[in-house]
Design a protein around this motif. Sequence first.
Motif, short mmCIF file in Angstrom:
data_model
loop_
_atom_site.label_atom_id
_atom_site.label_comp_id
_atom_site.label_asym_id
_atom_site.label_seq_id
_atom_site.Cartn_x
_atom_site.Cartn_y
_atom_site.Cartn_z
N GLY A 44 51.23 44.77 58.00
CA GLY A 44 51.00 46.16 58.43
C GLY A 44 52.11 47.02 57.84
N GLY A 59 55.17 47.60 58.93
CA GLY A 59 56.46 46.92 58.92
C GLY A 59 56.51 45.82 57.88
N ASN A 81 49.33 37.00 56.03
CA ASN A 81 48.49 38.00 56.72
C ASN A 81 47.08 37.46 56.84
OD1 ASN A 81 48.46 40.79 57.82
ND2 ASN A 81 46.85 41.08 56.31
N VAL A 129 48.21 33.43 61.79
CA VAL A 129 49.33 32.78 62.48
C VAL A 129 48.84 32.33 63.85
CG1 VAL A 129 51.63 33.15 63.46
CG2 VAL A 129 50.98 34.29 61.32
N ASP A 162 55.54 47.12 66.04
CA ASP A 162 55.04 47.14 67.43
C ASP A 162 55.36 45.88 68.22
OD1 ASP A 162 54.04 49.58 66.73
OD2 ASP A 162 51.97 49.18 67.31
N THR A 173 55.47 53.28 66.71
CA THR A 173 54.81 54.12 65.70
C THR A 173 54.98 53.48 64.32
OG1 THR A 173 56.80 55.41 65.25
CG2 THR A 173 55.32 56.30 66.92
N ALA A 174 54.16 53.95 63.40
CA ALA A 174 54.27 53.50 62.01
C ALA A 174 55.62 53.95 61.45
CB ALA A 174 53.13 54.09 61.20
N LYS A 213 50.14 66.68 57.67
CA LYS A 213 49.67 65.32 58.01
C LYS A 213 49.33 64.55 56.72
CE LYS A 213 48.04 62.21 60.99
NZ LYS A 213 48.84 61.57 62.02
P1 FAD Z 1 50.30 46.78 62.25
O1 FAD Z 1 50.21 47.98 61.39
O2 FAD Z 1 49.42 46.65 63.44
O3 FAD Z 1 50.12 45.49 61.32
C1 FAD Z 1 50.08 44.19 61.81
C2 FAD Z 1 49.49 43.30 60.74
O4 FAD Z 1 49.52 41.94 61.20
C3 FAD Z 1 48.03 43.60 60.41
O5 FAD Z 1 47.83 43.58 59.02
C4 FAD Z 1 47.26 42.45 61.08
O6 FAD Z 1 46.05 42.14 60.42
C5 FAD Z 1 48.27 41.32 60.96
N1 FAD Z 1 48.09 40.28 61.95
C6 FAD Z 1 47.93 40.43 63.28
N2 FAD Z 1 47.80 39.23 63.87
C7 FAD Z 1 47.88 38.31 62.90
C8 FAD Z 1 47.84 36.89 62.89
N3 FAD Z 1 47.69 36.17 64.01
N4 FAD Z 1 47.95 36.24 61.71
C9 FAD Z 1 48.13 36.94 60.55
N5 FAD Z 1 48.18 38.28 60.50
C10 FAD Z 1 48.06 38.96 61.66
N6 FAD Z 1 51.89 55.93 64.29
C11 FAD Z 1 52.53 56.97 63.68
O7 FAD Z 1 53.73 56.85 63.37
N7 FAD Z 1 51.88 58.14 63.37
C12 FAD Z 1 50.56 58.32 63.62
O8 FAD Z 1 50.00 59.38 63.32
C13 FAD Z 1 49.84 57.25 64.24
N8 FAD Z 1 48.51 57.38 64.45
C14 FAD Z 1 47.81 56.31 64.95
C15 FAD Z 1 46.42 56.43 65.06
C16 FAD Z 1 45.66 55.35 65.53
C17 FAD Z 1 44.15 55.48 65.61
C18 FAD Z 1 46.31 54.14 65.92
C19 FAD Z 1 45.51 52.97 66.45
C20 FAD Z 1 47.70 54.03 65.82
C21 FAD Z 1 48.46 55.10 65.33
N9 FAD Z 1 49.86 55.01 65.18
C22 FAD Z 1 50.55 56.05 64.59
C23 FAD Z 1 50.62 53.78 65.58
C24 FAD Z 1 50.82 52.87 64.39
O9 FAD Z 1 49.60 52.63 63.73
C25 FAD Z 1 51.46 51.53 64.79
O10 FAD Z 1 52.64 51.80 65.50
C26 FAD Z 1 51.75 50.71 63.52
O11 FAD Z 1 50.54 50.30 62.92
C27 FAD Z 1 52.62 49.49 63.81
O12 FAD Z 1 52.90 48.84 62.59
P2 FAD Z 1 53.17 47.27 62.53
O13 FAD Z 1 53.59 46.96 61.14
O14 FAD Z 1 54.03 46.85 63.65
O15 FAD Z 1 51.76 46.59 62.83
#
Ligand code: FAD
Length: 405
Positions: free
Chosen positions: A12, A14, A37, A81, A302, A318-319, A379
């Motif tokens: 994702g 991160g 992934n 995973v 997250d 957040t992202a 945006k």
């Molecule tokens: P994620 O982006 O969730 O990535 C996790 C990755 O791990 C994914 O690719 C998933 O497929 C993979 N994965 C999960 N489980 C497994 C497994 N068991 N085995 C292998 N791979 C796996 N944040 C902002 O900052 N600004 C915004 O405007 C905003 N808008 C949003 C709008 C929506 C509709 C949503 C749902 C969220 C929004 N967010 C926003 C929040 C933001 O999307 C999250 O905080 C962010 O995606 C977290 O990033 P991450 O890298 O932790 O995880």
Amino acid sequence: MSKPKIVILGAGYGGMMATVRLTKELSIDDADITLVNKHNYHYQTTWLHEAAAGTIHHDRTRMLIKNVINTKRVNFVQDSVKTIDRENHKVLLKNGEIDYDYLVIALGFESNTFGIKGLEENAFAIRSVNTARKIREHIEYKFASYNSDPDAKDSDLTIIVGGAGLSGVEFLGELVDRIPELCKEYDIDPKKVRIVDVEGMPFVLPPFDRELANYAQEYLESKGVEFKLSTFIKEATSEGVKVQKKDSEELEEIQAGTVVWTGGVKANHIPAESGFETNRGKIQVTGDLRSPEDDHVFAIGDVAVVFPPNAERPYPPTAQIAIQEAENLAKNMKHILKGEATEDFVYKPKGTVASLGEKEAIGVVFDHKLTGKPAAAMKKVIDDRYLLMLGGVGLVLKKGKLKLL
Ligand code: FAD
């Protein structure tokens, strides 16, 4: 001597940014880097509300991982995973296992239904490309069936959105753009369509500036969205939802063809199930983003929880924070491999913009409040900036939102 093995779980915001930055910070002789992934693509979670409403195609939100990472430097493993075996420094996958010297957990979020009856079975969640695609197809099917299915009811055209946080409000903004198109396409009187948002708080967008949140609510209401504030979804059924207003005993039933729950997220279950000590499912990381129990394990995005100095509440997930954590992690990995001291993570909030469809938005950017078209343009700048950081100008031109050319 064999090189240290760095394994990153999740591609994702991160995980992808950590991978890209690690290949820049480290040389090929410093470490072996593996990214795991479950899909062969990376998706932009912050665009999924658009794919779910159908205002953009889901392919716009995703990109093949091999087209973004340096595959000469990174071993990409497409697998799921299952668990992390900390004692033996192994990650167990659906189809094998992988050893690590340093682990980066970036597995993101899952939808949280808080145990509300029937929600798991009867509501959709905006969580991944697959769930967004299902929501779009379901809504379109309801509209397509309305004039062709003799059993179709007006309530099939009702869409309930649970929650008026960032993702709920952004989804409503897309729906108000999309519904007129669907009505035109399937010969439906727009007056028959209801979009109802149910929110437990007395206002929308709780973390936002009140003036901006009111702007968002008034804009959405002007486009026909009905808000039921201080109201809780008590149950979801195949017919719709049962809701209850705060301080009332009565349950109101709202029949609907579609229920989309955006009311809560929680951390991916794998760290807690693998035996990490967690704070509401998240690893409460040290200043340099490591597990306090194991300094070979980092958590970002997250699945991690970081508190601002002297604050009682953590930063929201957040992202933006996931990306900044990934940058800090890559620098620290270099320090660690060189035997140097690490740098503590310092979050630099740049503001947040909530889109309200293609041409409207609200937000605060570097302490400036924005509404309307300037906010909507900002945006798109934010979305494209991420693409630029990840894959350079080429990726912006391929996937970006600002139509510069
Ligand atoms: P994620 O982006 O969730 O990535 C996790 C990755 O791990 C994914 O690719 C998933 O497929 C993979 N994965 C999960 N489980 C497994 C497994 N068991 N085995 C292998 N791979 C796996 N944040 C902002 O900052 N600004 C915004 O405007 C905003 N808008 C949003 C709008 C929506 C509709 C949503 C749902 C969220 C929004 N967010 C926003 C929040 C933001 O999307 C999250 O905080 C962010 O995606 C977290 O990033 P991450 O890298 O932790 O995880």
